[in-house]
Scaffold this motif. Structure first.
Motif, mmCIF file in Angstrom:
data_model
loop_
_atom_site.group_PDB
_atom_site.id
_atom_site.type_symbol
_atom_site.label_atom_id
_atom_site.label_comp_id
_atom_site.label_asym_id
_atom_site.label_seq_id
_atom_site.Cartn_x
_atom_site.Cartn_y
_atom_site.Cartn_z
ATOM 1 N N ARG A 32 0.846 -1.182 0.000
ATOM 2 C CA ARG A 32 0.000 0.000 0.000
ATOM 3 C C ARG A 32 0.893 1.247 0.000
ATOM 4 O O ARG A 32 1.785 1.387 0.833
ATOM 5 N N GLU A 35 -0.337 7.180 -0.427
ATOM 6 C CA GLU A 35 -1.674 7.744 -0.568
ATOM 7 C C GLU A 35 -2.761 6.749 -0.209
ATOM 8 O O GLU A 35 -3.947 7.060 -0.333
ATOM 9 N N GLY A 36 -2.364 5.556 0.215
ATOM 10 C CA GLY A 36 -3.341 4.545 0.600
ATOM 11 C C GLY A 36 -3.762 3.644 -0.533
ATOM 12 O O GLY A 36 -4.602 2.755 -0.348
ATOM 13 N N LYS A 65 5.168 9.279 3.940
ATOM 14 C CA LYS A 65 4.062 9.641 4.831
ATOM 15 C C LYS A 65 4.481 10.711 5.825
ATOM 16 O O LYS A 65 3.667 11.557 6.221
#
Length: 505
Positions: A32, A35-36, A65
């Motif tokens: 992942r 940005e998710g 992040k």
């Protein structure tokens, strides 16, 4: 957490015709992103190596992040050869000529190819220096061939090292490339920013010199009467040389001139170089001296040319240096002197700038007329002063008291005050005029020594005379004395102190 796997796919077995399940040879990573979103990256055939790649991707995701992102990751893995192509396009888009952009691109590429540098991480200053030191160029030389009968020559190709000046150009091109990468946000630092160019004067193969006034006069007069060669008559070549030494225009700029480039209006006599032909890609307006403007105005009327006609109809393949060399030889001027300094066509530009500096033009004005971006280029490269020029500059210095004659201080004072000879003589005569009586002389002397004067005393014409013992009887003494004594001038019953300070040291 990232997961690794092999992709499955179906394929028909050619022997049985049945559909069977297959797995890919490479491992894939699924993780992942910052940005998710789900990301899938192709790994390696080796599982362990793929797991290490997955761990690095996860680590970079965590840094992203937190806002710590490697902005240049994409450009670091891109070959420098591709960056160079973009660099060349950016130069042309910025207004640089295609010829200059191609030359800068080729110089930077030559070093990187010779050093076998592919990515920016491979750049190492010491490797770059070694690559520049190995730079060579191919030259063709005529070699005599031994044999019977007539002497023959054959052309042979040889590789010779580049001069220091040429090597400096290559280093500047590479530095320009990396600076562009910084400005285009492709890297954070210039890895060779601390590398410095070498002193080209220690290995300068071609040194130019400026023509003297006598040489220039002989060149123009002889050329005007000369025969036609290089597609130009003697008069056309002489006018060309006159324009070159009075404007400093380069060969390509002169070849581009048309009669509508000239402005013969009395208030603004000038000649204009359009931006497409100017080296700095700007529209340059160069002022003309009135006599030079009148000379070309008369020449235009004599020729009867249209305003759009070329002033000098030269061939695009003309060899400017050879043309000037022939005319110099005809005028009895050796193109190369004993010191190895050469006079080629660009030396006429050197002559223009040198004459400006010799004439007392301020360095800033000379830089503007030369159209240089840096004043060091004007003063250090294009200005050629002889020992006699430097010796003549010493005349402005004051003489040492008691050494040499006494005429030099007078010259310096006249230059500084703007006083002419007659004014100095008249002033001296007035100051050295004798008083009417010895008693008046003694009265003035006593007043000066005491620092005061009795205002009730009838001075009469005393204010017209000053004690000559203080000033001396020579004209030079008037300017050579620095005194704090007060001189008295009577004015309407009032007195005021006057002080004479010499500018001499």
């Amino acid at each position: 957490m990232a997961s690794i796997f092999k992709q499955q796919y179906t394929k028909k077995d050619p022997k049985t015709g049945k559909t069977v399940n297959k797995k890919s040879m490479y491992w894939y990573i699924d993780y992942r992103g910052a940005e998710g979103n789900r990301c899938r990256v192709k790994g390696y055939k080796d599982k362990t190596a793929t797991m290490q790649l997955a761990a690095r991707l996860e680590r970079e995701t965590e840094l992203a992040k937190e806002g710590i992102i490697d902005r240049f990751k994409e450009h670091r893995i891109k070959p420098l050869a591709e960056h160079l192509i973009d660099f060349k396009s950016a130069l042309q888009a910025g207004g640089v000529t295609a010829k200059h952009a191609a030359m800068t691109y080729q110089r930077a590429k030559s070093i990187l190819d010779d050093c076998q540098i592919v990515f920016i991480a491979d750049v190492q200053p010491s490797i770059i220096l070694n690559g520049i030191a190995r730079l060579q160029k191919e030259v063709i030389k005529k070699v005599p061939v031994t044999g019977q009968g007539r002497k023959k020559y054959e052309r042979r190709k040889e590789l010779i090292p580049l001069s220091i000046q040429s090597k400096n150009f290559y280093l500047k091109a590479l530095k320009q490339f990396f600076n562009w990468m910084i400005s285009d946000q492709r890297t954070g630092v210039n890895p060779i920013t601390h590398l410095k160019t070498q002193n080209a004067d220690t290995d300068r193969k071609k040194k130019r010199r400026a023509l003297t006034v006598d040489e220039l006069k002989a060149l123009i007069e002889t050329t005007r009467k000369g025969i036609e060669h290089h597609g130009l008559t003697g008069l056309e070549r002489s006018m060309l040389y006159i324009l070159a030494v009075n404007t400093g225009f380069r060969a390509e700029e002169i070849a581009s001139l048309r009669w509508n480039s000239f402005d013969f209006t009395v208030d603004c006599q000038s000649v204009t170089i359009e931006a497409g032909y100017s080296k700095r890609r700007r529209r340059d307006i160069q002022p003309l001296r009135p006599d030079i403007a009148q000379l070309f105005s008369d020449w235009k009327a004599q020729r009867g040319d249209e305003n759009t006609a070329l002033v000098f109809k030269v061939s695009p393949y003309i060899r400017w240096a050879d043309m000037l060399k022939d005319d110099l030889t005809e005028a009895g001027i050796t193109p190369t002197d004993e010191a190895g300094r050469t006079v080629d066509f660009h030396a006429l530009r050197h002559t223009f700038i040198t004459n400006l500096v010799k004439g007392g033009v301020s360095p800033k004005v000379a830089q503007g007329l030369a159209r240089h971006s840096k004043i060091t280029l004007t003063m250090d490269v294009y200005t050629h002063l002889t020992l006699n020029d430097q010796k003549g500059a010493l005349d402005v210095l004051p003489t040492v008291p008691g050494v040499g004659d006494c005429t030099q201080p007078e010259k310096v004072v006249l230059r500084k005050t703007g006083t002419d000879q007659n004014s100095v003589q008249e002033l001296t005569n007035q100051l050295t005029k004798k008083p009417s009586s010895d008693s008046q002389q003694q009265s003035i002397s006593d007043s000066i020594e005491g620092g005061k004067i009795d205002q009730k005393r009838d001075l009469g014409d005393y204010h017209k005379s000053i004690n000559t013992a203080l000033l001396g009887t020579k004209k030079e003494a008037l300017s050579a004395i620095d005194t704090d004594k007060a001189f008295i001038e009577a004015d309407g019953g009032r007195t005021r102190n006057l002080r004479i300070d010499s500018p001499m040291l």
